[in-house]
Design a protein around this motif. Structure first.
Motif, mmCIF file in Angstrom:
data_model
loop_
_atom_site.group_PDB
_atom_site.id
_atom_site.type_symbol
_atom_site.label_atom_id
_atom_site.label_comp_id
_atom_site.label_asym_id
_atom_site.label_seq_id
_atom_site.Cartn_x
_atom_site.Cartn_y
_atom_site.Cartn_z
ATOM 1 N N ASP A 6 46.044 9.857 -31.099
ATOM 2 C CA ASP A 6 45.275 8.957 -30.237
ATOM 3 C C ASP A 6 44.955 7.662 -30.976
ATOM 4 O OD1 ASP A 6 45.044 10.644 -27.924
ATOM 5 O OD2 ASP A 6 43.570 11.844 -29.021
ATOM 6 N N VAL A 7 44.484 7.821 -32.225
ATOM 7 C CA VAL A 7 44.074 6.657 -33.018
ATOM 8 C C VAL A 7 44.564 6.821 -34.449
ATOM 9 C CG1 VAL A 7 42.137 5.246 -33.827
ATOM 10 C CG2 VAL A 7 41.977 6.417 -31.616
ATOM 11 N N VAL A 8 45.144 5.767 -34.996
ATOM 12 C CA VAL A 8 45.447 5.732 -36.418
ATOM 13 C C VAL A 8 44.506 4.715 -37.054
ATOM 14 C CG1 VAL A 8 47.312 4.021 -36.149
ATOM 15 C CG2 VAL A 8 47.220 5.461 -38.194
ATOM 16 N N VAL A 9 43.855 5.131 -38.122
ATOM 17 C CA VAL A 9 42.907 4.278 -38.845
ATOM 18 C C VAL A 9 43.538 3.882 -40.169
ATOM 19 C CG1 VAL A 9 40.616 4.114 -39.884
ATOM 20 C CG2 VAL A 9 40.937 5.439 -37.780
ATOM 21 N N ILE A 10 43.576 2.591 -40.436
ATOM 22 C CA ILE A 10 44.143 2.100 -41.692
ATOM 23 C C ILE A 10 43.017 1.910 -42.697
ATOM 24 C CG2 ILE A 10 45.479 0.272 -42.799
ATOM 25 C CD1 ILE A 10 46.670 -0.367 -40.043
ATOM 26 N N GLY A 11 43.023 2.732 -43.733
ATOM 27 C CA GLY A 11 42.023 2.626 -44.789
ATOM 28 C C GLY A 11 41.033 3.771 -44.772
ATOM 29 N N ALA A 12 40.943 4.497 -45.894
ATOM 30 C CA ALA A 12 39.996 5.608 -46.016
ATOM 31 C C ALA A 12 38.783 5.206 -46.831
ATOM 32 C CB ALA A 12 40.675 6.831 -46.631
ATOM 33 N N GLY A 13 38.342 3.955 -46.644
ATOM 34 C CA GLY A 13 37.034 3.573 -47.151
ATOM 35 C C GLY A 13 35.978 4.215 -46.269
ATOM 36 N N HIS A 14 34.712 3.962 -46.565
ATOM 37 C CA HIS A 14 33.677 4.669 -45.797
ATOM 38 C C HIS A 14 33.663 4.255 -44.331
ATOM 39 C CE1 HIS A 14 31.185 1.047 -46.192
ATOM 40 N NE2 HIS A 14 30.330 1.587 -45.352
#
Length: 525
Positions: A6-14
């Motif tokens: 559904d959603v891809v998030v770029i970056g595993a910061g907080h």
């Protein structure tokens, strides 16, 4: 190979993990892709000094601060997933060259009493100042929490209620929000030590002579009420707890997964292509990395040229002044030379963040950075991390986190190893006037803005991605057309420090991005 989420998030910061966590809790299939080998981004830590392999280095943020109020800790039950914090009281202490000090206690009345020992008028003025700052916090924090362009009734009612109750302070609050930090400090206080305390805190939010920078003084109200919150085991323990929480909610995190392209087809974001060739198709893409980096990753020609140029021209450390960070590992203890002994009370300054730098040194640090020069004397802070959390150094050893808020992004002569060493020699010499133990150094981690740019992929090493300012806030952060409820182009959202409310550890930008994504996903049904 192609995956569908559904959603891809770029970056595993907080912020990225917060966005993913909120979406996963709503039943969405979410994948977080992170180019580095661990989660955290600017809230990560590691063993980064070869000569001191058991000293835990924190190369960016060290405190939670705004996260104590934003709800992210409670929403994701981070205590359940391993987060523990320590809260020294006092949290900060300004260290004057003559050995006197001003401690920033939880109780601001104690701080006012401390100031009054140096200057009676300033002590009284601090009490009045805190009345204004507490109102600023009551209005400002709901504004931070609210989604720009779409304020919710809960936060809106808080803002209106506080404004109505404190209407007599209206002109004062407006003046404070428009002024420079230096102006406000000099208007309200007389003694150089008091002014230096204020400037030392405000400098962390940007140049103290920028209009509007005085709004940074809200940090005093937040610190007095909520403390700073230093995680046991460094900020990495906070990030690790957040990762465990969102994975328990169903989100997936993939490390060592740099993005090669944000796929834009027919004007809409459709997912990402990783450098290893894998394609992740998604209904929404949330970029929590640097906005300029994100836009440069979009399919060439896929996004309107005007939007591309708008982000290209968004300021990142435009003044050429940026934080310069060092972690100093020592084989012995770290303690103050004289300031602790000269205290009149039981306050333990050896656990507080030591603020060093007279008003002139704070001002000069920004002026020299703009010219590309390196000052002889420095405005800086030293966090004796291992004094309050011994897990960050081996037994008998210590660790100092040194933060200089204003150092040249591009030095006039260019940053070379020799210039870094020369600068650090000057910094340590200056620190040595205040602290004992630095001669037991066994190694150090030092990072200029340009090195941070390379390590974290952030333009000009800007820790807030985009400079703070009245023209770069709310719906206009990071740029007009990017910060409102409507995506800048279909399927794409900004959700990191470059979005509202900006830098600092709060998770608010991630939450706002998640809420916007949920609304967009609902429209797609």
């Amino acid at each position: 190979m192609t995956d569908q989420v559904d959603v891809v998030v770029i970056g595993a910061g907080h912020n990225g993990m917060a966005a993913a966590g909120y979406l996963a809790r709503e039943g969405k299939k979410v994948l977080v892709v992170e180019r580095m080998a661990k989660v955290g981004g600017m809230t990560s830590s590691g063993y980064m000094i070869p000569e001191a392999p058991n000293h835990l280095v924190t190369p960016c943020a060290v405190e939670l601060l705004f996260a104590r109020k934003s709800g992210i800790i409670e929403d994701f039950e981070l205590a359940k997933f391993g987060l523990k914090t320590v809260d020294p009281d006092p949290t900060y202490a300004y260290l004057h060259p003559d050995g006197s000090s001003i401690a920033l206690f939880y109780d601001y009345h104690r701080t006012a009493e401390d100031i009054a020992r140096i200057n009676r008028n300033d002590g009284k003025a601090y009490l009045e100042f805190m009345k204004t700052l507490n109102v600023m916090m009551d209005i400002g924090f709901p504004m931070m929490m609210a989604e720009p362009g779409r304020p919710d009734m809960k936060n809106l009612s808080k803002i209106i209620g506080s404004a109505v109750r404190n209407v007599r302070l209206k002109d004062e609050l407006v003046a404070l929000s428009k002024a420079t930090a230096d102006q406000v400090a000099c208007e309200r206080f007389e003694h150089p030590a008091t002014i230096a305390l204020l400037l030392g805190i405000a400098a962390g939010a940007g140049p103290v002579d920028d209009d509007g920078n005085a709004a940074a003084y809200m940090i005093f109200a937040v610190t007095h009420k909520y403390g700073t919150g230093k995680p046991i085991g460094s900020l990495q323990s906070f990030s690790d707890a957040l990762a465990r929480s969102i994975e328990a909610s169903g989100a997936t995190i993939q490390l060592n997964a740099p993005v090669a392209e944000i796929i834009v087809d027919d004007g809409a974001a459709k997912g990402v292509r990783l450098e290893d060739g894998r394609v992740i198709r998604a209904k929404m893409v949330i970029a929590t990395c640097d906005p300029r980096t994100a836009m440069r990753l979009t399919t060439p020609g896929g996004v309107d040229r005007a939007l591309m140029q708008r982000i290209e021209h968004a300021p990142s450390n435009r003044s050429n002044a940026a934080p310069f960070l060092a972690n100093i590992a020592m084989s012995g203890p770290l303690s103050l030379k004289k300031h602790q002994d000269l205290r009149h009370d039981d306050a333990d300054l050896n656990k507080a963040v030591g603020l060093i730098g007279t008003p002139e040194e704070v001002r000069d640090s920004f002026a020299t950075a703009r010219r590309g020069d390196i000052p002889d004397r420095h405005a800086m802070s030293l966090s004796p991390l291992s004094n309050s959390d011994p897990t960050q150094a081996p037994p008998g050893g210590s660790l100092a986190y040194v933060y200089l808020p204003a150092m040249a992004v591009d030095a006039r002569e260019g940053w070379s190893p020799a210039l870094k060493d020369k600068t650090m020699s000057s910094v340590i010499s200056h620190l040595g006037e205040y602290y004992d133990g630095l001669d037991a150094e066994v190694g150090r981690f030092v990072e200029t803005a340009r090195e941070r740019e390379k390590r974290l992929n952030v333009t000009n090493g800007c820790v807030t991605h985009i400079d703070f300012g009245a023209l770069r806030s709310g719906v206009h952060r990071p740029a007009t057309g990017f910060g409102g409820p409507k995506p800048p182009f279909p399927g794409f959202l900004i959700g990191g420090a470059g979005a509202h409310p900006g830098g600092g550890v709060s998770g608010i930008a991630g939450r706002i991005a998640a809420n916007r994504a949920l609304r967009e996903l609902k429209k797609m049904k």
